[in-house]
Design a protein around this motif. Structure first.
Motif, PDB file in Angstrom:
ATOM      1  N   PHE A  80       0.897  -0.940   0.418  1.00  0.00           N
ATOM      2  CA  PHE A  80       0.091   0.157   0.536  1.00  0.00           C
ATOM      3  C   PHE A  80       0.707   1.325   0.104  1.00  0.00           C
ATOM      4  CE2 PHE A  80       0.612  -1.341   4.942  1.00  0.00           C
ATOM      5  CZ  PHE A  80       0.605  -0.941   4.590  1.00  0.00           C
ATOM      6  N   ILE A  81       1.900   1.356   0.056  1.00  0.00           N
ATOM      7  CA  ILE A  81       3.461   2.361  -0.345  1.00  0.00           C
ATOM      8  C   ILE A  81       4.197   2.386  -1.025  1.00  0.00           C
ATOM      9  CG2 ILE A  81       5.072   3.618   0.863  1.00  0.00           C
ATOM     10  CD1 ILE A  81       4.258   2.814   3.046  1.00  0.00           C
ATOM     11  N   PHE A  82       3.504   3.641  -2.567  1.00  0.00           N
ATOM     12  CA  PHE A  82       4.545   2.879  -3.674  1.00  0.00           C
ATOM     13  C   PHE A  82       5.896   4.122  -3.417  1.00  0.00           C
ATOM     14  CE2 PHE A  82       0.305   1.418  -3.949  1.00  0.00           C
ATOM     15  CZ  PHE A  82       0.756   0.792  -5.918  1.00  0.00           C
ATOM     16  N   GLY A  83       6.513   4.186  -4.305  1.00  0.00           N
ATOM     17  CA  GLY A  83       7.512   5.385  -4.559  1.00  0.00           C
ATOM     18  C   GLY A  83       7.867   5.507  -5.979  1.00  0.00           C
ATOM     19  N   ALA A  84       8.239   6.485  -6.065  1.00  0.00           N
ATOM     20  CA  ALA A  84       8.782   6.777  -7.672  1.00  0.00           C
ATOM     21  C   ALA A  84       9.967   7.669  -7.831  1.00  0.00           C
ATOM     22  CB  ALA A  84       7.681   7.450  -8.123  1.00  0.00           C
ATOM     23  N   GLY A  85      11.075   7.449  -8.925  1.00  0.00           N
ATOM     24  CA  GLY A  85      11.839   8.941  -8.967  1.00  0.00           C
ATOM     25  C   GLY A  85      12.578   8.371  -8.368  1.00  0.00           C
TER      26      GLY A  85
END
Length: 359
Positions: free
Chosen positions: A265-270
């Motif tokens: 349920f935790i996303f990350g990008a960049g």
């Protein structure tokens, strides 16, 4: 159900466009950022040189959010509670989430013993005002031989030449210039820098610093009017503080689906995250733009119980580095060239990219 987007980086800008095209009924969506504007680092050198205005290099996050039906909150996240699924903000607000995504970029931290003598230009919203003050100081010194250090040092040099200031900018790097590029590119950029009047100190690093001078490890002493520290990226401290999965440097650790390892349920990008499958992938906007293509679909997919798509970075990508006076260094694989056409291409790519978010 609530979705919280933390930060206004490349991937979250694309999320706002996706939401605008296909609104989600019965969903509370928030975008949280410490500043109303997101500043595009790809145009920082052009802004430094005086080629772009401030409005050309920034995106109004509040305006974009409102057009997408997203609630914009100007604040900073200080802690994440995984068990309670809440975010704590600097203003003291607690925000609940079903899904949270981080696209907060990276930071640049010089040694703490030098902090009184360094110019702070990250987070990105600090850059515009700080660089305008810095480009006309008496003794400009830049530390860092990667793309950002080289580009900004050359942009300051070009601005000073055009505006009647001495071209006495010094760039200090512990390696060769552009160490992650080909030796041909490294040699060529050194020749360009010297020709343009930039003083380059390679294979040396800052040993000591006081209020008026920098002394390198090899004993070179030079005057400074504060130092622009543009070495490698550093992570936000909130991931470690909140006991989220991190790589050895403290960046959020994610699966190829951009979901935090063990916390779907935790996303990350960049730049704020590291892909576990590609731990050595450079913190580069090119990959963030590519991740943007699948982030929102994966967030919706997760909420719907679907299988999320995976991100695989491309092996080669086009690199365009502005060298001042509307010229740029173009690199693709082993191919390297320096001319006005390369800058025209960079300018077109950057301005076309910005137009997508400024309408």
């Amino acid at each position: 159900m609530s979705i919280v987007l933390v930060g206004g980086g490349h991937a979250h800008l694309k999320c706002l466009l996706d939401i605008r095209k296909k609104p989600l009924p019965n969903q509370n969506i928030y975008l949280i950022s410490p500043d109303r504007y997101q500043y595009y680092s790809g145009m920082f050198s052009g802004y430094t040189e005086g080629l772009y205005s401030i409005d050309e290099i920034r995106i109004d996050l509040k305006d974009m959010s409102e057009k997408a039906g997203v609630t914009f909150i100007e604040d900073k996240i200080t802690e994440v509670s995984v068990t309670e699924k809440t975010l704590l903000t600097k203003a003291g607000t607690s925000i609940s989430f079903s899904v949270v995504s981080f696209d907060t970029g990276s930071f640049i931290e010089g040694p703490s013993s030098f902090k009184d003598y360094l110019v702070q230009i990250k987070p990105n919203y600090l850059f515009a005002n700080k660089i305008k003050e810095y480009r006309n100081v008496e003794f400009p010194v830049v530390v860092g031989g990667g793309a950002s250090g080289v580009e900004i040092a050359l942009a300051i040099t070009a601005w000073r030449e055009k505006n009647g200031y001495p071209t006495n900018v010094t760039l200090i790097t512990s390696s060769k210039l552009l160490p992650s590029s080909s030796s041909k590119a490294s040699t060529l950029i050194k020749e360009i820098a010297v020709r343009k009047g930039l003083s380059v100190i390679e294979d040396d690093s800052v040993g000591e610093m006081n209020e008026s001078h920098v002394i390198t490890q090899n004993g070179t002493s030079l005057p400074h009017s504060q130092v622009l520290w543009l070495t490698g990226p550093s992570p936000s401290g909130i991931f470690k503080k909140s006991s989220l999965p991190c790589d050895q440097n403290g960046f959020l650790l994610t699966e190829k689906t951009l979901q935090a390892k063990g916390l779907p349920f935790i996303f990350g990008a960049g730049d704020c995250m590291t892909l576990e499958a590609f731990p050595d992938l450079p913190k580069n906007g090119v990959y963030a733009v590519r991740q943007a293509e699948l982030l929102w679909n994966n967030i919706i997919g997760y909420l719907n119980g679907d299988v999320c798509s995976t991100f695989t970075p491309q092996r080669h990508f086009l690199s365009l580095l502005s060298t001042g006076n509307k010229k740029a260094l173009l690199q693709y694989g082993r191919f390297t060239i320096h001319n006005k056409f390369a800058w025209m291409l960079k300018n077109k790519i950057d301005t076309d990219y910005m137009k997508k978010f400024q309408n």
